[in-house]
Scaffold this motif. Structure first.
Motif, mmCIF file in Angstrom:
data_model
loop_
_atom_site.group_PDB
_atom_site.id
_atom_site.type_symbol
_atom_site.label_atom_id
_atom_site.label_comp_id
_atom_site.label_asym_id
_atom_site.label_seq_id
_atom_site.Cartn_x
_atom_site.Cartn_y
_atom_site.Cartn_z
ATOM 1 N N ARG A 209 0.835 -1.210 0.000
ATOM 2 C CA ARG A 209 0.000 0.000 0.000
ATOM 3 C C ARG A 209 0.869 1.260 0.000
ATOM 4 N N ILE A 210 1.966 1.183 -0.719
ATOM 5 C CA ILE A 210 2.894 2.307 -0.842
ATOM 6 C C ILE A 210 2.160 3.529 -1.391
ATOM 7 N N SER A 211 2.555 4.717 -0.950
ATOM 8 C CA SER A 211 1.917 5.947 -1.421
ATOM 9 C C SER A 211 2.980 6.983 -1.781
ATOM 10 N N ASN A 212 2.582 7.952 -2.592
ATOM 11 C CA ASN A 212 3.433 9.091 -2.951
ATOM 12 C C ASN A 212 4.770 8.645 -3.543
ATOM 13 N N LEU A 213 4.747 7.525 -4.261
ATOM 14 C CA LEU A 213 6.012 6.965 -4.730
ATOM 15 C C LEU A 213 6.656 7.793 -5.826
ATOM 16 N N ASP A 214 5.914 8.695 -6.479
ATOM 17 C CA ASP A 214 6.521 9.489 -7.553
ATOM 18 C C ASP A 214 7.573 10.459 -7.023
ATOM 19 N N GLU A 215 7.595 10.693 -5.706
ATOM 20 C CA GLU A 215 8.588 11.626 -5.178
ATOM 21 C C GLU A 215 10.010 11.069 -5.236
ATOM 22 N N PHE A 216 10.150 9.776 -5.560
ATOM 23 C CA PHE A 216 11.482 9.176 -5.647
ATOM 24 C C PHE A 216 12.040 9.171 -7.069
ATOM 25 N N GLN A 217 11.238 9.605 -8.043
ATOM 26 C CA GLN A 217 11.736 9.665 -9.411
ATOM 27 C C GLN A 217 12.979 10.550 -9.536
ATOM 28 N N ILE A 246 15.152 3.218 2.136
ATOM 29 C CA ILE A 246 14.077 4.196 2.320
ATOM 30 C C ILE A 246 12.775 3.467 2.602
ATOM 31 N N LEU A 247 12.085 3.886 3.662
ATOM 32 C CA LEU A 247 10.725 3.456 3.949
ATOM 33 C C LEU A 247 9.801 4.578 3.514
ATOM 34 N N PRO A 248 9.069 4.413 2.409
ATOM 35 C CA PRO A 248 8.238 5.495 1.890
ATOM 36 C C PRO A 248 6.920 5.619 2.643
ATOM 37 N N GLY A 249 6.057 6.493 2.137
ATOM 38 C CA GLY A 249 4.736 6.642 2.724
ATOM 39 C C GLY A 249 3.881 5.414 2.488
ATOM 40 N N SER A 250 2.802 5.324 3.250
ATOM 41 C CA SER A 250 1.901 4.176 3.166
ATOM 42 C C SER A 250 0.465 4.645 3.309
ATOM 43 N N VAL A 279 19.155 4.886 7.013
ATOM 44 C CA VAL A 279 17.746 4.551 6.862
ATOM 45 C C VAL A 279 16.958 5.852 6.888
ATOM 46 N N LEU A 280 16.080 6.013 5.904
ATOM 47 C CA LEU A 280 15.225 7.201 5.813
ATOM 48 C C LEU A 280 13.775 6.752 5.785
ATOM 49 N N GLY A 281 12.958 7.315 6.674
ATOM 50 C CA GLY A 281 11.522 7.051 6.672
ATOM 51 C C GLY A 281 10.760 8.331 6.383
ATOM 52 N N ILE A 282 9.821 8.264 5.444
ATOM 53 C CA ILE A 282 9.038 9.433 5.064
ATOM 54 C C ILE A 282 7.573 9.168 5.391
ATOM 55 N N CYS A 283 6.976 10.043 6.181
ATOM 56 C CA CYS A 283 5.567 9.989 6.561
ATOM 57 C C CYS A 283 5.252 8.658 7.242
ATOM 58 N N GLY A 284 4.512 7.751 6.593
ATOM 59 C CA GLY A 284 4.252 6.453 7.199
ATOM 60 C C GLY A 284 5.536 5.706 7.517
ATOM 61 N N GLY A 285 6.576 5.919 6.707
ATOM 62 C CA GLY A 285 7.867 5.311 6.984
ATOM 63 C C GLY A 285 8.473 5.821 8.273
ATOM 64 N N LEU A 286 8.318 7.111 8.545
ATOM 65 C CA LEU A 286 8.749 7.673 9.821
ATOM 66 C C LEU A 286 8.006 6.994 10.967
#
Length: 434
Positions: A209-217, A246-250, A279-286
């Motif tokens: 349920r990954i989200s906002n994945l385009d920010e890694f382009q 990287i742990l992205p948003g969820s 290790v970097l966590g963004i939003c849900g990853g944080l």
């Protein structure tokens, strides 16, 4: 919000959260999905009318096919929008998949007469080879429909645009930027590990349920950077020694955290961090990086975190949705290059994150590195979590982390505009706009 007034966030295979004008609507989320269109269409139409009144040109992108007969009665993202705006429409097909002329003709034939009259041109996308070999297909299609084929767009690899609907890996991909690898002895960031022996490797955990994945382009566009989506410990191990994880948003943090544990990725990430890996966590990853997720309102679920940051997240009933501009304070370790840099981005999350009081009292401190609880760093300096999406779209961030001039999304779009201008019939787009 008016540019995307209605957002469906899949939470399960048979359930989506409905976000209307940036706010979660619980009533619509519970509603049978075919019934939602009557409720949301007035809001969508108002947003469209306002944009049409304020702008000379509005570009409208459909979603999926405009002629799915099982969805036609409740479809509000394709021809209903086009009819409301009296839009000049182009019908685009992916010729790389095969059957392009049949797809175009079949779609056109299933449209109502009023909808057919809005179709002003066909476009063949992702063509490989000699375009003259398509004849007499385009003319035969025009004879059947009255609609000309106005462009044949060649296949364009590594264009730099983010993938629209999901993660995509043809193969381990290196960035296609404006320069080669960093010079001998360059570092990933001030104080970071040396990159003398190989290009930097960045692994992004691709939970269901990954989200906002385009920010890694933008990371994929950095010269010499290897970015890989990872779904298992074996895939992570196959990268060798990744420089970052990287742990992205969820869209569903606790569910994705449970999936991550089921794969054994929690142990792999902990091992990486324990050896000093970044290790970097963004939003849900944080939120996942912390000690615990507490859910008093039944928003996402309670559960233990990965324990890599001494913080706790408490989910709120209200959702934070806002643009933000904030500056990092002093960071340590691999992230030191970001110190004092001001970045722009956006927040879209339930929950607030704060230090774990008992751990802080025992000396295990989470260091705030942005104001108002936007970002936290561990004592060792290798783990960073932040709520701000979009950081990698800032050229200053990429310059600070990689020391290289990097293509921005603006430059990618400029290149796309030039590409369209080269391959469309002369004057077609101007005449449609006029």
């Amino acid at each position: 919000m008016r540019m995307n007034p209605l957002l469906l966030k899949p939470e399960k295979d048979t359930q989506s959260q409905v976000v209307l004008m940036g706010q979660v609507n619980a009533e619509l989320s519970r509603m049978e999905w075919r019934s939602r269109s009557l409720s949301v269409w007035p809001v969508v139409a108002q947003a469209l009318d306002e944009l049409l009144a304020e702008n000379d040109v509005v570009v409208i992108e459909g979603a999926g096919s405009p002629a799915e007969i099982n969805l036609k009665s409740c479809d509000i993202v394709n021809m209903r929008v086009a009819l409301h705006a009296n839009a000049a429409c182009l019908l685009v097909t992916d010729i790389d998949r095969g059957g392009a002329f049949a797809h175009l003709y079949g779609t056109w034939a299933m449209l109502d007469k009023a909808e057919q009259q809005l179709i002003k041109g066909f476009v063949l996308n992702k063509f490989r080879g000699d375009a003259t070999l398509l004849a007499p297909g385009p003319q035969m299609l025009q004879d059947l429909t009255g609609v000309p084929t106005v462009a044949t767009l060649p296949m364009w690899w590594q264009h730099g645009l983010p993938e629209e609907d999901g993660v995509f890996d043809m193969a381990p991909t290196f960035g296609t930027g404006v320069s080669s690898l960093p010079p001998e002895g360059a570092e990933l960031a001030r104080g970071g590990p040396s990159l003398r022996s190989r290009p930097p490797v960045i692994a992004v955990i691709a939970y269901p349920r990954i989200s906002n994945l385009d920010e890694f382009q933008p990371l994929k566009n950095v010269p010499g950077v290897r970015l890989k989506w990872v779904r298992s410990p074996s895939e992570l191990a196959g990268l060798g020694e990744a420089d970052w994880i990287i742990l992205p948003g969820s869209k569903a943090t606790n569910a994705d955290l449970a999936w991550l544990r089921a794969q054994g990725l929690d142990q792999a990430i902990a091992f990486h961090a324990g050896r000093g890996g970044a290790v970097l966590g963004i939003c849900g990853g944080l939120q996942m990086l912390g000690e615990a997720l507490i859910d008093p309102h039944g928003i996402d679920g309670n559960g233990p975190g990965l324990g890599l940051l001494p913080v706790v997240t408490v989910f709120d009933e209200a959702k934070t949705v806002q643009h933000r501009q904030a500056a990092f304070s002093t960071l340590r370790g691999l992230w030191a290059g970001l110190s004092d840099i001001e970045v722009q981005g956006y927040e879209i999350h339930h929950g607030q994150t704060a230090p774990h009081s008992a751990m802080a009292a025992a000396g295990d401190i989470a260091y705030p590195v942005m104001p108002e609880g936007l970002a936290w760093q561990n004592g060792a300096g290798n783990v960073l979590g932040l709520y701000l999406h979009g950081m990698f779209e800032d050229p200053r961030v990429l310059q600070a982390l990689f020391g290289a001039a990097t293509p921005t999304l603006d430059s990618v779009f400029d290149g796309l505009a030039d590409y369209i201008g080269q391959h469309f019939e002369p004057g077609v787009l101007q005449s449609l706009i006029a």
